[in-house]
Design a protein around this motif. Structure first.
Motif, PDB file in Angstrom:
ATOM      1  N   CYS A 129       0.821  -1.215   0.000  1.00 18.13           N
ATOM      2  CA  CYS A 129       0.000   0.000   0.000  1.00 18.13           C
ATOM      3  C   CYS A 129       0.852   1.261   0.000  1.00 18.13           C
ATOM      4  CB  CYS A 129      -0.897   0.028   1.231  1.00 18.13           C
ATOM      5  SG  CYS A 129      -2.159  -1.256   1.238  1.00 18.13           S
ATOM      6  N   PRO A 130       0.458   2.260  -0.784  1.00 19.74           N
ATOM      7  CA  PRO A 130       1.102   3.566  -0.707  1.00 19.74           C
ATOM      8  C   PRO A 130       0.593   4.333   0.503  1.00 19.74           C
ATOM      9  CG  PRO A 130      -0.720   3.678  -2.239  1.00 19.74           C
ATOM     10  CD  PRO A 130      -0.642   2.241  -1.765  1.00 19.74           C
ATOM     11  N   ALA A 131       1.162   5.496   0.741  1.00 23.33           N
ATOM     12  CA  ALA A 131       0.634   6.386   1.780  1.00 23.33           C
ATOM     13  C   ALA A 131      -0.769   6.834   1.389  1.00 23.33           C
ATOM     14  CB  ALA A 131       1.547   7.588   1.959  1.00 23.33           C
ATOM     15  N   PRO A 132      -1.664   7.015   2.360  1.00 22.45           N
ATOM     16  CA  PRO A 132      -2.994   7.536   2.038  1.00 22.45           C
ATOM     17  C   PRO A 132      -2.895   8.891   1.343  1.00 22.45           C
ATOM     18  CG  PRO A 132      -2.899   6.769   4.318  1.00 22.45           C
ATOM     19  CD  PRO A 132      -1.501   6.772   3.804  1.00 22.45           C
ATOM     20  N   ASP A 133      -3.750   9.125   0.362  1.00 21.48           N
ATOM     21  CA  ASP A 133      -3.709  10.423  -0.302  1.00 21.48           C
ATOM     22  C   ASP A 133      -4.518  11.434   0.506  1.00 21.48           C
ATOM     23  OD1 ASP A 133      -6.386  10.027  -0.887  1.00 21.48           O
ATOM     24  OD2 ASP A 133      -6.087   9.737  -3.038  1.00 21.48           O
TER      25      ASP A 133
END
Length: 515
Positions: free
Chosen positions: A46-50
């Protein structure tokens, strides 16, 4: 002004952060020949939350090293045109920690709002569900219109700062006209920036997305854990797909028999009860209560503070000042959990001395504002989903007629919640119904957990939900506690009952009480 309807987990996440990648856009093209049931999800770290999800860092692995994985599921933009345009639904999961031969399937979470990002919320509380992960993959998602899932966009960050500084409890015609003007401006901005998605964010749309999710994840049945608005979503799912329901738990339960006015009035009573409980608890402490000598004194001093702020706001977080509305929102946020009561005491002490920072931090978390001044889209999504769901449209004149009833329910929160009813005035999309249909004849049992001290979804809603689901479906149990929700209070009795049902299929006896 939206009413406070945040899920406990999202509220805890936002306030704790303040106080202590993958894109899912709309795929154009009206000729969709892909079988969406057969799509394969491309799971990645998962990427960082936008920004729309609330920002922050990429989720940390769970204590045993399990990494969170994210993917995007394609769903029809318009479920009436399943071969038309699609949108992306952002998903997150943590694989089961148990052996493959003990795995039941996926356990899908919705943490409420409406408008809360499941992709950003589940990792923050994932370890709390460690027992459930022994037999399930833990899965959550950003519902359509939320976070990475084609988010509803309305005002920018600077405009939202101004929007939340406005007076949401008008005292005269000029203030009322200004509130209506700003509400129309907000709603027009939503239509301008998100016109294509606004007709398609109803709870029935999200429920259909969940059934597609079930199929794409490879599950024969929907195993589900819904919190706050997530109980309404779960009830609508059970109504639409009763034969597909597996093991399901509803916690912090929405009353499905109420229209939006009745729900707002119920919240007024619920938040007043929580304030009464806070005041009684504070003044019962052996070392005394720094914000009042008796429960009534605590409430009287809060009322005086709010009246003073109406006349003269105090310094909040520079350059913003703490207004009456911001302080009311901050107090409401602190009442979502008994864990926040100390913050409320601190915030009130500071405000009485002219410092509004702590109450403003609490208000910011209610509104989805991070410390760097960026807003998630929870307010925009909350209003869009509620207005698409709820048929009634209330005029300022009608609200004024109802003010005495709301004030009787809550001297502190009555005006705030009554005026929230104008949020859908002049909304671009008509509302679907007076209240959701959750009748679910033929469904497996659904465990419905009500909390006697819940401010946002008052306890009576659990009984109404259990009855509306139908005989043999809704199984009600009670938690005698404080705050929004029961399971995340970590009450041993509640967790044993919920875990027992989800892990072994053993349904607790109807009427079970935990304290």
């Amino acid at each position: 002004m939206p009413k406070p309807s945040r899920p406990r987990a999202v509220a805890l996440l936002a306030a704790t952060a303040l106080l202590s990648g993958l894109l899912a856009g709309c795929d154009s093209g009206s000729d969709n020949d892909v079988d969406l049931n057969a799509q394969k999800l491309d799971w990645k770290d998962c990427p960082a939350p936008d920004e729309a999800e609330g920002g922050g860092s990429a989720p940390s692995p769970l204590p045993n090293g399990t990494r969170w994985q994210c993917a995007t599921m394609k769903a029809p933009l318009d479920w009436n045109k399943p071969k038309g345009d699609t949108l992306g639904i952002a998903l997150i999961r943590a694989r089961t920690s148990g052996p493959a031969n003990r795995r039941i399937g996926s356990l899908i979470f919705n943490f409420g709002g409406p408008g809360g990002s499941g992709v950003s919320t589940l990792p923050a509380f994932g370890d709390d569900y460690a027992a459930l992960r022994t037999r399930y993959d833990l899965v959550s998602f950003d519902p359509r219109g939320v976070g990475r899932s084609k988010p509803v966009e309305c005002l920018d960050d600077a405009q939202l700062d101004a929007y939340f500084q406005q007076d949401a409890t008008p005292d005269d015609a000029a203030e009322r006209d200004q509130l209506v003007k700003e509400t129309k401006k907000f709603n027009a901005a939503c239509e301008k920036h998100s016109e294509s998605v606004l007709p398609h964010v109803r709870t029935t749309d999200a429920a259909r997305d969940m059934d597609l999710m079930r199929r794409v994840l490879g599950d024969k049945q929907m195993h589900y854990f819904g919190i706050s608005y997530g109980t309404e979503l779960g009830g609508v799912y059970a109504h639409l797909f009763p034969k597909n329901v597996g093991r399901a738990v509803f916690d912090a339960v929405v009353d499905p028999t109420q229209n939006s006015e009745q729900a707002s009035l119920g919240q007024a009573r619920g938040f007043q009860l929580a304030l009464d409980n806070y005041a009684a608890n504070c003044t019962a402490q052996s070392d005394g209560c720094p914000v009042g000598d008796t429960p009534q004194d605590v409430k009287d001093r809060i009322a005086k503070l709010l009246a003073d702020l109406e006349r003269k706001p105090i310094q909040g977080i520079f350059p913003r000042r703490l207004t009456q509305t911001a302080a009311t929102g901050g107090i409401a946020q602190a009442l979502y959990s008994k864990d926040f009561w100390d913050y409320l005491t601190q915030g009130l002490e500071e405000a009485y001395s002219g410092d509004g920072k702590t109450l403003m931090l609490l208000s910011d978390s209610l509104n989805g504002r991070s410390q760097n001044g960026e807003y998630s889209n929870i307010t925009a999504a909350n209003i869009a989903i509620n207005c698409a769901d709820d048929k009634p449209r209330y005029t300022p004149g009608y609200v004024e007629q109802k003010l005495p009833e709301f004030r009787a329910a809550s001297p502190l929160f009555g005006d705030y919640l009554a005026w929230s009813m104008v949020s859908c005035t002049d909304w671009a999309v008509p509302g679907a119904a007076d209240h959701p249909d959750v009748s679910a004849t033929g469904s497996a049992p659904i465990l419905v957990v009500g909390n006697t001290g819940d401010p946002a979804t008052p306890y009576e809603g659990a009984g109404k939900m259990a009855k509306a689901l139908g005989p043999g479906v809704g199984v009600e149990m009670t938690y005698k506690g404080q705050g929004h929700g029961a399971y995340d209070s970590k009450n041993r009795c509640v967790q044993q009952a919920v875990n027992g049902y989800l892990l072994t299929g053993k349904v607790p006896a109807a009427g079970t009480v935990c304290s």
